[in-house]
Scaffold this active site. Structure first.
Site, PDB file in Angstrom:
ATOM      1  N   ASP A  77       0.827  -1.198   0.000  1.00 21.76           N
ATOM      2  CA  ASP A  77       0.000   0.000   0.000  1.00 21.76           C
ATOM      3  C   ASP A  77       0.865   1.254   0.000  1.00 21.76           C
ATOM      4  OD1 ASP A  77       0.782  -0.764   2.657  1.00 21.76           O
ATOM      5  OD2 ASP A  77      -0.570   0.761   3.448  1.00 21.76           O
ATOM      6  N   GLU A 144       0.096  -1.272   5.623  1.00 26.15           N
ATOM      7  CA  GLU A 144       1.140  -0.864   6.564  1.00 26.15           C
ATOM      8  C   GLU A 144       0.947   0.573   7.004  1.00 26.15           C
ATOM      9  OE1 GLU A 144       5.123   0.878   7.669  1.00 26.15           O
ATOM     10  OE2 GLU A 144       3.757   1.418   6.046  1.00 26.15           O
TER      11      GLU A 144
END
Length: 485
Positions: A77, A144
């Site tokens: 991400d 994350e």
């Protein structure tokens, strides 16, 4: 020249492919599908857990079968930030990149080198027939940036490796062996809507032009925080005039230093000139304070339409006082590691929400768990005095340095052999997923490394092209020389 012309071509080509795939935190479906298709295309074993984490496994190359299994790890991400004038849909649009000297940048948005370049490196190794390595497990985690939820959800039987190399740090020539833990402290004010007073001058005050940046790795730089600057102006005006507040908004992500903020407020029409007088007093002060780190800071005031309602005076006073009193920045430096921030806090965002609420998000970091909690308690105390509701997240653990690490010894030797000098051995104030991995797999021997990235989590994010060309052979040299079992 474009990104496709850069060397080493493999890693840059994969990074370009990644930039074309929308991958906001919690919306990683497209990049997950890409990874699984990649594994299928290269005849590699792959699996996905319920959280969306993907593990792709590759057998050892010939002659390296006796090496321990190495886990290469990065997160898929990216932080989605854009300048206020940029039209970009992070759910659907690709990132537009361009080269500026030695740097690769994005047009008005975050670049996603954090951690797209780490993912690209792992894919390059997985797709190569010539790179030497033992058995590899390439772990691609999700979400994350907004909560480490992929790492939290990772099962204790998902990995089999003995060594983990995290590819999510941002300074070539530095090897990280520790990181801070963190937590989020969320504050909620509940206000009453009041009628708009008559004969008031209504104005919009805006703060922008700040660099912003990573609230861990760049908190020591003293960068301007738009929320604090905006509140400083409103607090001064409220102290001197009968200010009423209608709207307030600033910052976005818990792990980014706020770059932009605005408020809509009013003063009695007879005091209209004081709005500009206060601005003209504060702006030179802010510019002088930030000239070395945020030289482009701007603060403007313009007249605006009459709002539909205003926030009650008691809540306005409590809000402005608490934001002013709330700490932001470095709270303590490490006693053990020179120049390492030990504890910090970030006043990240202020948002008006449904139910007549104003939600303030803050984040705390520390390499000492007790001080992480203490920093959260400081913020809690400030806002509790202001009659707000305060909630702490569970947080995530830090990663305690292991100077006797075997993979660290290999990495130091590899860097010295390639470049004739020792790498810097560091701990980082930013949070990494490594602490969570170590909780579930306490046997892991870990390091973290990466090329040079500047201004992560902001539209000024950029990656230094020559640093990738240095980091890449170093990473391959480490893989080739992992000690045998």
């Amino acid at each position: 020249m474009t990104i496709k012309d850069l060397k080493p071509s493999g890693i840059w080509n994969y990074f370009h492919e990644i930039t074309q795939i929308p991958r906001p935190s919690k919306k990683e479906e497209k990049i997950i599908a890409y990874l699984l298709e990649f594994a299928k295309k290269h005849n590699l074993q792959a699996k996905k857990d319920d959280a969306g984490n993907v593990l792709i496994t590759k057998p050892a190359t010939k002659g390296k079968e006796n090496l321990p299994t190495v886990i290469l790890q990065g997160h898929v991400d990216m932080v989605c930030e854009k300048n206020s004038g940029t039209k970009h849909d992070f759910d659907n649009d690709p990132i537009e990149t361009y080269i500026d000297g030695d740097w690769l940048k994005a047009k008005g948005t975050t670049l996603g080198a954090d951690n797209g370049i780490g993912v690209a490196a792992a894919l390059t190794i997985l797709g190569s027939d010539t790179i030497e390595h033992g058995k590899l497990e390439c772990l691609f985690t999700v979400d994350e940036e907004t909560g480490l939820t992929g790492a939290y959800a990772l099962g204790k039987d998902f990995l089999t490796g003995d060594v983990l190399i995290n590819l999510d740090t941002e300074e070539e020539g530095e090897i990280y062996i520790g990181c801070a833990g963190g937590k989020i402290t969320t504050v909620t004010f509940t206000y009453k809507k009041e009628e708009v007073p008559a004969n008031y001058f209504w104005f919009k005050v805006q703060v922008n032009g700040l660099n912003g940046g990573h609230s861990g790795a760049e908190i020591h730089k003293g960068l301007g925080n738009a929320n604090k600057i905006l509140n400083r102006y409103l607090w001064e005006l409220n102290k001197k005039q009968d200010l009423v507040l209608a709207q307030i908004d600033g910052g976005n992500l818990h792990n980014a230093i706020a770059r932009e903020a605005y408020a809509i407020a009013g003063v009695p029409y007879s005091k209209k000139e004081d709005v500009i007088v206060e601005l003209n007093t504060l702006v030179p002060q802010i510019e002088g304070e930030l000239k070395a780190v945020d030289p482009n800071v701007k603060m403007t005031v313009s007249s605006t339409d009459t709002p539909a309602f205003v926030i009650d005076k008691e809540t306005t006073g409590n809000l402005l006082n608490a934001i002013y009193a709330c700490p932001h920045g470095v709270l303590a430096m490490s006693h053990e590691i020179p120049d390492l921030v030990e504890t910090s806090t970030n006043l990240a965002s202020i948002k008006m929400k449904e139910g007549n609420t104003i939600v303030i998000t803050t984040s705390q970091r520390s390499s000492t768990n007790s001080l992480k909690d203490d920093a959260g308690n400081i913020v809690n105390a400030v806002f509790t005095l202001a009659k707000a509701e305060v909630v702490h997240s569970a947080g995530y653990p830090g990663w305690k340095p292991n100077p006797d690490s075997k993979v660290l010894a290999v990495a130091k030797k590899a860097y010295e052999s390639l470049y004739g000098k020792e790498p810097e051995i560091m701990a980082i104030h930013a949070g990494l997923e490594c602490g969570l991995f170590l909780e579930k797999y306490p046997h892991l021997d870990m390091i973290s490394c990466g090329p040079t990235i500047r201004n992560a989590h902001s539209p000024e994010e950029q990656i230094e092209i020559p640093s990738v060309a240095k980091w890449w052979p170093f990473l391959l040299e480490v893989l080739k020389n992992i000690p045998a079992k």
